[in-house]
Design a protein around this motif. Structure first.
Motif, PDB file in Angstrom:
ATOM      1  N   GLU A  49      22.794  85.488 -63.585  1.00 36.06           N
ATOM      2  CA  GLU A  49      23.001  87.415 -62.876  1.00 36.06           C
ATOM      3  C   GLU A  49      22.249  86.950 -61.373  1.00 36.06           C
ATOM      4  O   GLU A  49      22.470  87.309 -60.759  1.00 36.06           O
ATOM      5  CB  GLU A  49      22.392  87.912 -64.175  1.00 36.06           C
ATOM      6  CG  GLU A  49      22.867  88.085 -65.292  1.00 36.06           C
ATOM      7  CD  GLU A  49      22.209  88.797 -66.121  1.00 36.06           C
ATOM      8  OE1 GLU A  49      22.598  88.775 -66.984  1.00 36.06           O
ATOM      9  OE2 GLU A  49      21.154  88.695 -66.281  1.00 36.06           O
ATOM     10  N   LEU A  50      20.870  85.771 -61.721  1.00 32.99           N
ATOM     11  CA  LEU A  50      20.228  86.144 -59.978  1.00 32.99           C
ATOM     12  C   LEU A  50      21.186  85.889 -58.888  1.00 32.99           C
ATOM     13  O   LEU A  50      21.769  85.889 -58.181  1.00 32.99           O
ATOM     14  CB  LEU A  50      19.147  84.935 -60.402  1.00 32.99           C
ATOM     15  CG  LEU A  50      17.680  85.035 -59.249  1.00 32.99           C
ATOM     16  CD1 LEU A  50      17.338  87.024 -59.292  1.00 32.99           C
ATOM     17  CD2 LEU A  50      17.111  83.574 -59.717  1.00 32.99           C
ATOM     18  N   ARG A  51      21.960  85.173 -59.178  1.00 34.13           N
ATOM     19  CA  ARG A  51      23.341  83.516 -58.495  1.00 34.13           C
ATOM     20  C   ARG A  51      24.066  85.193 -57.999  1.00 34.13           C
ATOM     21  O   ARG A  51      24.594  85.327 -56.738  1.00 34.13           O
ATOM     22  CB  ARG A  51      24.176  83.271 -58.927  1.00 34.13           C
ATOM     23  CG  ARG A  51      23.284  81.425 -58.740  1.00 34.13           C
ATOM     24  CD  ARG A  51      24.230  80.469 -59.244  1.00 34.13           C
ATOM     25  NE  ARG A  51      25.352  80.488 -58.653  1.00 34.13           N
ATOM     26  CZ  ARG A  51      26.088  79.708 -59.590  1.00 34.13           C
ATOM     27  NH1 ARG A  51      26.163  80.146 -60.955  1.00 34.13           N
ATOM     28  NH2 ARG A  51      27.399  79.856 -59.073  1.00 34.13           N
ATOM     29  N   ALA A  52      24.475  85.541 -58.920  1.00 31.04           N
ATOM     30  CA  ALA A  52      25.167  87.345 -58.291  1.00 31.04           C
ATOM     31  C   ALA A  52      24.618  88.212 -57.631  1.00 31.04           C
ATOM     32  O   ALA A  52      25.348  88.967 -56.350  1.00 31.04           O
ATOM     33  CB  ALA A  52      26.255  87.994 -60.138  1.00 31.04           C
ATOM     34  N   VAL A  53      23.802  88.312 -57.535  1.00 29.23           N
ATOM     35  CA  VAL A  53      22.807  88.840 -56.890  1.00 29.23           C
ATOM     36  C   VAL A  53      22.331  88.955 -55.812  1.00 29.23           C
ATOM     37  O   VAL A  53      22.546  88.960 -54.834  1.00 29.23           O
ATOM     38  CB  VAL A  53      21.161  89.649 -57.531  1.00 29.23           C
ATOM     39  CG1 VAL A  53      20.371  90.781 -56.570  1.00 29.23           C
ATOM     40  CG2 VAL A  53      20.990  90.467 -58.843  1.00 29.23           C
ATOM     41  N   LEU A  54      22.113  87.317 -55.918  1.00 27.87           N
ATOM     42  CA  LEU A  54      22.352  86.963 -54.387  1.00 27.87           C
ATOM     43  C   LEU A  54      23.383  86.642 -53.500  1.00 27.87           C
ATOM     44  O   LEU A  54      23.421  87.250 -52.168  1.00 27.87           O
ATOM     45  CB  LEU A  54      21.964  85.331 -54.566  1.00 27.87           C
ATOM     46  CG  LEU A  54      19.712  84.944 -54.380  1.00 27.87           C
ATOM     47  CD1 LEU A  54      19.828  83.908 -55.338  1.00 27.87           C
ATOM     48  CD2 LEU A  54      19.636  85.914 -53.567  1.00 27.87           C
ATOM     49  N   ALA A  55      24.555  86.597 -53.748  1.00 26.53           N
ATOM     50  CA  ALA A  55      26.400  86.191 -53.356  1.00 26.53           C
ATOM     51  C   ALA A  55      26.051  87.687 -53.046  1.00 26.53           C
ATOM     52  O   ALA A  55      26.327  88.112 -52.171  1.00 26.53           O
ATOM     53  CB  ALA A  55      27.014  85.977 -54.307  1.00 26.53           C
ATOM     54  N   HIS A  56      25.579  89.128 -53.707  1.00 28.88           N
ATOM     55  CA  HIS A  56      26.113  90.498 -53.197  1.00 28.88           C
ATOM     56  C   HIS A  56      25.461  90.745 -52.705  1.00 28.88           C
ATOM     57  O   HIS A  56      25.934  91.459 -50.987  1.00 28.88           O
ATOM     58  CB  HIS A  56      25.583  91.654 -54.272  1.00 28.88           C
ATOM     59  CG  HIS A  56      25.412  92.624 -54.066  1.00 28.88           C
ATOM     60  ND1 HIS A  56      26.363  93.435 -54.733  1.00 28.88           N
ATOM     61  CD2 HIS A  56      24.559  93.493 -53.162  1.00 28.88           C
ATOM     62  CE1 HIS A  56      26.179  94.616 -53.856  1.00 28.88           C
ATOM     63  NE2 HIS A  56      25.441  94.609 -53.146  1.00 28.88           N
ATOM     64  N   GLU A  57      23.931  90.339 -51.704  1.00 28.62           N
ATOM     65  CA  GLU A  57      23.425  90.766 -50.649  1.00 28.62           C
ATOM     66  C   GLU A  57      23.423  89.877 -49.590  1.00 28.62           C
ATOM     67  O   GLU A  57      23.538  90.512 -48.528  1.00 28.62           O
ATOM     68  CB  GLU A  57      21.789  90.372 -50.922  1.00 28.62           C
ATOM     69  CG  GLU A  57      21.338  90.981 -52.265  1.00 28.62           C
ATOM     70  CD  GLU A  57      21.279  92.616 -51.796  1.00 28.62           C
ATOM     71  OE1 GLU A  57      21.384  93.198 -50.612  1.00 28.62           O
ATOM     72  OE2 GLU A  57      21.555  93.168 -53.159  1.00 28.62           O
ATOM     73  N   ARG A  58      24.044  88.797 -49.885  1.00 28.38           N
ATOM     74  CA  ARG A  58      24.937  87.326 -48.692  1.00 28.38           C
ATOM     75  C   ARG A  58      25.951  88.259 -47.946  1.00 28.38           C
ATOM     76  O   ARG A  58      26.077  88.178 -46.962  1.00 28.38           O
ATOM     77  CB  ARG A  58      24.894  86.183 -49.768  1.00 28.38           C
ATOM     78  CG  ARG A  58      25.537  85.046 -48.254  1.00 28.38           C
ATOM     79  CD  ARG A  58      23.899  84.154 -47.754  1.00 28.38           C
ATOM     80  NE  ARG A  58      23.878  84.830 -46.265  1.00 28.38           N
ATOM     81  CZ  ARG A  58      22.685  84.720 -45.518  1.00 28.38           C
ATOM     82  NH1 ARG A  58      21.322  84.776 -45.607  1.00 28.38           N
ATOM     83  NH2 ARG A  58      23.402  85.313 -44.462  1.00 28.38           N
ATOM     84  N   ALA A  59      26.077  89.395 -48.731  1.00 25.95           N
ATOM     85  CA  ALA A  59      27.821  89.371 -48.595  1.00 25.95           C
ATOM     86  C   ALA A  59      27.759  91.296 -47.573  1.00 25.95           C
ATOM     87  O   ALA A  59      28.046  91.016 -46.314  1.00 25.95           O
ATOM     88  CB  ALA A  59      28.575  89.854 -50.035  1.00 25.95           C
TER      89      ALA A  59
END
Lengths: 123, 308
Positions: free
Chosen positions: B173-183
């Motif tokens: 879930e944390l990786r999902a959040v980081l990928a979202h912000e990175r995008a």
């Protein structure tokens, strides 16, 4: 000057960890304790960082003593709470500056939304 | 000239009301957010140009061309008298066109300046207060219980999490959040948002500008969600959204200025993570992109045809 940001952090850590106001020499000693050998900053560098932090509103100095004594204006937790308040509160400047994972609405907007939903359900 | 003014006027009206109303009510936008975002940009750019252009064309009509109107009117600003062919209506129309253009440009600049100032302040505070997150460069963690993730876009970027969020989410879930912000950061969403926010700030009494800003914000979230889904899959992203969106209830956000997670936006982002949601067919997307480009280009072509 890549290390200046890190040095500001170390100086703030030293001031936050101390119960009393510190001189630039005290700060340098405390930063040096946590630095790698040979990487400890000079007192003049610490003084530069302290005036930068003073300008930015993180540090205040007592000018009635020699040398000047410095202390943190707000605790770390107080600064963080203030930052969070800015990030979460509704403000168009903030909205333009940041993007949040889950957006927020204010109390008033949330109540309006709930009323709209209730109306839809009743219909 | 009058014909050009009429064409631009009709286009301006269509882009000011029916087109944005239809687009903001459409449900397909969740299936292809990038296409919908292109249409919004076409509507905003084409609408603004058509509105200013129709006023210019109408006001310049007595001279036969835009350049002709400029050469006959500009010198008389200082030496007067204004040529008799231009009546009060034409002069008012020209003044309105110039005023509107300047107003929109100034709002864009002031919105950008204020956003930049807020970002500098963010960097200043985050640099001092945040701890680096191991294994994730450019990410800082603040010590605060409310689960929040956000990014600071711009030339210098940062992704900021609270330890309330880190505690709440598992690794995926944390990786999902980081990928979202990175995008958000990689795709420069802040520039699109800035333009629409400036448009809204310039025309606060214009309900469509408000609606457009909300729609565009939601579409950029959906684009960032698509990237996160590509990295970790839909499941961790959905649970991350639900957890962050509901963890605030009832008390966690209370100290943070009386705000709550936006339920309406969350619902729409969650609904499209359902595997049954497919993108628009290729032909439909191509048609929308063509329409978006045509909408932005048409006023420019019309104005160019009456330039000299």
């Amino acid at each position: 000057m890549a290390g200046l940001g890190e040095l500001e952090r170390s100086v703030m850590e030293a001031l936050w960890a101390s119960d009393v106001a510190l001189t630039a020499n005290d700060v340098r000693d405390r930063v040096a304790l946590r630095s790698e050998p040979g990487r400890a900053p000079a007192t003049t560098t610490v003084l530069t960082v302290l005036s930068r932090l003073e300008r930015k509103g993180f540090v205040a100095r007592a000018r009635d003593t020699r040398p000047h004594h410095y202390h943190a204006l707000l605790s770390r937790a107080e600064h963080t709470a203030e930052l969070m308040h800015e990030v979460l509160a509704a403000s168009s400047d903030r909205d333009a500056a940041l993007a949040r994972f889950v957006g927020t609405v204010t109390d008033g907007e949330a109540q309006t939304l709930r009323r709209l939903l209730d109306d839809l359900v009743r219909r | 000239m009058i014909a050009a003014a009429a064409v631009l006027g009709v286009l301006a009206l269509a882009l000011a009301w029916p087109a944005p109303v239809a687009l903001s009510g459409a449900s397909w936008t969740a299936r292809s957010p990038a296409t919908a975002l292109a249409l919004w940009q076409g509507i905003a750019l084409g609408g603004g140009l058509a509105m200013i252009g129709s006023l210019l064309a109408f006001g310049a009509a007595p001279a036969g061309s835009l350049a002709g109107a400029a050469t006959s009117l500009l010198p008389s600003f200082w030496t007067g008298p204004i040529p008799a062919a231009f009546g009060v209506v034409q002069l008012a129309s020209l003044t309105l066109a110039v005023g509107l253009a300047v107003h929109l440009a100034l709002n864009l600049v002031s919105t950008a300046v204020r956003a930049e100032r807020a970002r500098r302040r963010q960097h200043r505070l985050v640099d001092l207060l945040g701890d680096p997150l191991p294994g994730s460069p450019g990410t800082r963690v603040l010590s605060h219980p409310v689960p929040v993730a956000y990014c600071v876009p711009g030339i210098r970027t940062a992704t900021v999490l609270t330890d309330g969020l880190v505690d709440l989410l598992d690794d995926d879930e944390l990786r999902a959040v980081l990928a979202h912000e990175r995008a958000h950061l990689d795709q420069f969403h802040h520039l699109v948002l800035l333009a629409f926010r400036a448009w809204h700030a310039a025309l606060p009494w214009f309900p469509i500008a408000n609606r457009a800003e909300g729609a565009v914000a939601l579409l950029t979230e959906m684009l960032a969600d698509d990237r996160a889904r590509a990295v970790v899959g839909a499941e961790p992203l959905a649970t991350a959204l639900v957890r962050v969106g509901t963890a605030g209830e009832p008390g966690a956000y209370a100290d943070a200025g009386g705000v709550h997670p936006d339920p309406r936006m969350l619902e729409r982002r969650l609904a499209r993570l359902d595997p049954g949601t497919t993108p628009l067919p290729r032909w439909a997307r191509a048609a929308c992109w063509t329409a978006a480009i045509a909408t932005a280009v048409t006023p420019i072509v019309v104005l160019a045809s009456i330039l000299v």
